[in-house]
Design an enzyme around this catalytic site. Structure first.
Site, short mmCIF file in Angstrom:
data_model
loop_
_atom_site.label_atom_id
_atom_site.label_comp_id
_atom_site.label_asym_id
_atom_site.label_seq_id
_atom_site.Cartn_x
_atom_site.Cartn_y
_atom_site.Cartn_z
CE1 TYR A 15 5.44 45.12 61.31
CE2 TYR A 15 6.04 47.33 62.05
CZ TYR A 15 5.49 46.09 62.30
OH TYR A 15 4.96 45.82 63.54
CE1 TYR A 169 14.86 47.16 63.45
CE2 TYR A 169 13.25 47.25 65.22
CZ TYR A 169 13.89 47.85 64.15
OH TYR A 169 13.55 49.13 63.80
CG HIS A 170 11.97 44.90 68.79
ND1 HIS A 170 11.70 43.79 68.01
CD2 HIS A 170 11.18 45.89 68.33
CE1 HIS A 170 10.77 44.11 67.13
NE2 HIS A 170 10.44 45.36 67.30
CE LYS A 551 5.41 53.25 77.37
NZ LYS A 551 5.73 53.93 76.08
CG ASP A 555 4.01 52.90 73.39
OD1 ASP A 555 4.66 52.07 72.74
OD2 ASP A 555 4.46 53.98 73.78
CG HIS A 557 8.02 50.54 71.31
ND1 HIS A 557 6.80 50.13 70.83
CD2 HIS A 557 8.96 49.96 70.52
CE1 HIS A 557 7.00 49.34 69.78
NE2 HIS A 557 8.29 49.21 69.59
#
Length: 693
Positions: A15, A169-170, A551, A555, A557
């Protein structure tokens, strides 16, 4: 060699993408020369969230976690001298997936490629963006429409392309259990397939072609047996759903097709050399079993918990795959776990539990309704909180983190700041200058294919108006998007046009509804912290201590921020958390309006050097410079020193895994800022009653 023919290896990817299209192109060509068999493109956050690099929210984010692609010129440079007709390209892109696929198709056309031969994948799973990764733009309904239109278009025009990989995945990164990971991903797939079927864009007799192009992107954690069984359960449930719900008789079309990136959540900043064996073990979970083997594998690098990997680090991860595929005898045998009663029992249990959870979600109205209600998000926040609590309690062992912490000096990280790649801060200014020049110099229709009749080849503005007209109606949006790509429209212009029609969406945070994960019985660390919070609030006469969790930037996440918010709430704080994607101005304004005692900033994208000082300066100018600001994220040592010199009270990185301890340290910083004596709940006030300066 056995009599059986050796299986073909999976696609091997890393990646990658950073800084500029030119720098990323050089990296891709170098990796392909080393034996990588597919490309996996990482886009920067402005590209993923539909902003041009000169937008206010893009500040500090340009080129950091991926490559900026703002228009067709960038896409041309990204794949220069790489024949796209021969390439298998995965693009991690979701809200703006249609736009990036359009740019990719036009770049391929300019190379002379037959678009029917293009192979690759656009991630394009918006549900997990609402739940974990945070690069969503539009509300669920319009987002599902964009995905639906892409699937219909590719089935008819780019039949070898995977227009979506349902991305669990996340979900695991956000704390999902195997049952949640499978159930939420399958519920997303059902929502997508129902939408394509109900749109009428693909005839019923060709619906098997749609099912055959749905792929999945999954996570492989370190619990080897559980992860392998998870993949077998995934496959069994997919076969059942596609056969029974959609009537697909062709077994080949029902095949569960997935790629994998092994778990980044489990990579540690402490003793990062241990990540190598974690990566190997996680890769084995998705390659050893032939009946559940991944179609494509990309491995993180050993140092991704420290920052951006260097080319050498990515090469190491590629070589891990090559050694397994080419030197071992793995690909010479049938499934070596077939008939195992242990494996079958575990798979049966997962299948039963997952089908029950899928039914529960369908009763709510499906995945989109479960997103909007906040059910899925709150479940993930809760399971992640439980996981973190087990780690802090030592129930889940992580070598080098909560056990076996004593270590020899690590030669790999002797020069810690040199053990990762850094993005030159000049990249952002260069990219901003370039997009200004692109807008000023694009020739509207004159440099278009056919050299331009403006009635055939519309201007940029005409293409955008056509896009908005299509969005307000019901037609497939891909053709209008392709026209925008050819007309020189930018990423921000395309997204802005759709924002005008569709609006934007702020996903539920899941914080307020998350249950208590760590109890506070007398004698526990949590009890001590609660007492500390209560005592400090009483001394300040403020009722309750107030913490703003912010935040800044793009971003998305938010897992760490959410866990801090939940634990602070449980410790007795009043928590102000407004979710992701805020400007420094919005964060400082909220801190003043809510009269908070501390501001906590969470940034994992590397934009801390630009955004944190901005927040500090705004608080100072507003006369609130005494409010302590703490920062958490993937922050190199040198940057942490710089941030503290700028006025940050404390910096926390992934090695600081004890969240209850972090909350206690936040209270310490509040006391220090308000000139209260240090407080140790075991001995009341510490022996020295000297008030800190």
């Amino acid at each position: 060699m056995t009599e059986r023919q050796k299986d073909r290896p999976w696609l091997m990817r890393t990646y990658a993408g950073h800084s500029t299209a030119e720098a990323s192109n050089e990296l891709y060509r170098r990796n392909l020369a080393k034996g990588q068999t597919g490309l996996s493109v990482a886009f920067d956050l402005p590209t993923q969230t539909g902003y041009d690099p000169d937008h206010i929210l893009a500040r500090g984010e340009v080129g950091r976690v991926g490559v900026p692609v703002s228009h067709l010129g960038d896409m041309r440079r990204l794949f220069q001298d790489i024949p796209l007709e021969q390439m298998n390209t995965s693009m991690t892109i979701n809200a703006t997936a249609m736009w990036l696929l359009a740019l990719y198709q036009v770049a391929a056309e300019e190379q002379g490629a037959d678009i029917a031969q293009l192979q690759g994948t656009t991630q394009n799973d918006i549900v997990k963006e609402y739940l974990s990764r945070g690069t969503h733009v539009f509300p669920p309904g319009p987002s599902l429409r964009l995905t639906t239109d892409m699937i219909a278009y590719t089935v008819n025009h780019i039949p070898k392309w995977n227009p979506i990989n349902i991305c669990s995945y996340h979900l695991q990164e956000a704390g999902a259990t195997p049952v949640q990971e499978i159930s939420y991903a399958m519920s997303t797939a059902i929502a997508v397939l129902d939408s394509v079927r109900d749109s009428g864009q693909v005839p019923e007799e060709r619906f098997g072609e749609v099912v055959a192009r749905i792929s999945f992107f999954v996570n492989a954690g370190v619990r080897f047996i559980e992860e392998m069984c998870k993949m077998r359960a995934f496959s069994r449930i997919w076969d059942k759903v596609t056969h029974e719900r959609y009537g697909i008789e062709n077994a080949k079309q029902r095949r569960f097709r997935y790629g994998v990136q092994v778990n980044s959540l489990g990579l540690t900043e402490a003793q990062p050399e241990n990540n190598v064996q974690r990566i190997v073990l996680e890769m084995l979970a998705v390659t050893l079993s032939k009946d559940a083997r991944a179609r494509a594998v990309q491995l993180p690098a050993w140092n991704e918990a420290l920052g951006l990997p260097r080319p050498w680090d990515q090469q190491w991860s590629l070589r891990i795959q090559q050694v397994l595929a080419l030197e071992s005898d793995l690909l010479e045998y049938e499934d070596i776990f077939a008939g195992s009663h242990v494996i079958e029992a575990k798979v049966d249990s997962l299948v039963a539990d997952c089908l029950a959870e899928i039914d529960r979600i369908q009763e709510m109205g499906g995945a989109m309704a479960a997103v909007e209600s906040g059910y899925l998000k709150s479940q993930l926040v809760s399971s992640h909180a439980e996981r973190r609590a087990r780690i802090e309690a030592g129930e889940d062992k992580i070598v080098g983190v909560n056990c076996f912490q004593q270590t020899e000096e690590n030669p790999l990280t002797a020069d810690l700041d040199g053990a990762i790649m850094t993005v030159d801060s000049a990249v952002e200014a260069l990219t901003v200058e370039r997009i200004g020049r692109w807008r000023a110099e694009r020739q509207e229709s004159s440099d278009r294919q056919g050299n331009g009749d403006p009635f055939v080849f519309p201007t940029t503005q005409q293409a955008l108006e056509r896009l908005k007209e299509a969005a307000a109606g019901t037609e497939n949006l891909m053709e209008a998007t392709l026209e925008c790509a050819r007309a020189g429209v930018t990423t921000g212009e395309w997204s802005s046009a759709l924002r005008e029609v569709f609006g934007e969406f702020r996903a539920p945070t899941g914080v307020s509804s998350a249950p208590v994960a760590v109890t506070a019985e007398p004698g526990t660390p949590m009890h001590e912290v609660r007492e500390k919070v209560s005592r400090t609030a009483d001394e300040l006469g403020s009722g309750r201590l107030r913490l703003l969790v912010g935040k800044p930037g793009l971003d998305g996440h938010s897992n760490g921020a959410e866990q801090i918010a939940v634990r602070a709430r449980d410790a007795g704080f009043e928590v102000v958390y407004q979710g992701i994607r805020l400007t420094p101005e919005e964060i400082s304004s909220a801190a003043l309006a809510e009269d908070v005692h501390c501001v906590g900033l969470s940034i994992l994208s590397g934009s801390h050097s630009a955004l944190v000082p901005d927040v500090l300066e705004r608080l100072r100018l507003a006369g609130a410079g005494d409010i302590p600001v703490i920062v958490g994220g993937i922050i190199p040592n040198a940057d942490a020193v710089t941030l503290k010199a700028a006025g940050v009270a404390a910096v926390f990185t992934p090695k600081d895994f004890g969240i209850t301890e972090i909350i206690g340290r936040i209270v310490d910083e509040i006391r220090k800022a308000n000139k209260l004596a240090p407080l140790d709940m075991n001995n009341e006030f510490v022996a020295s009653t000297e008030v800190p300066a």
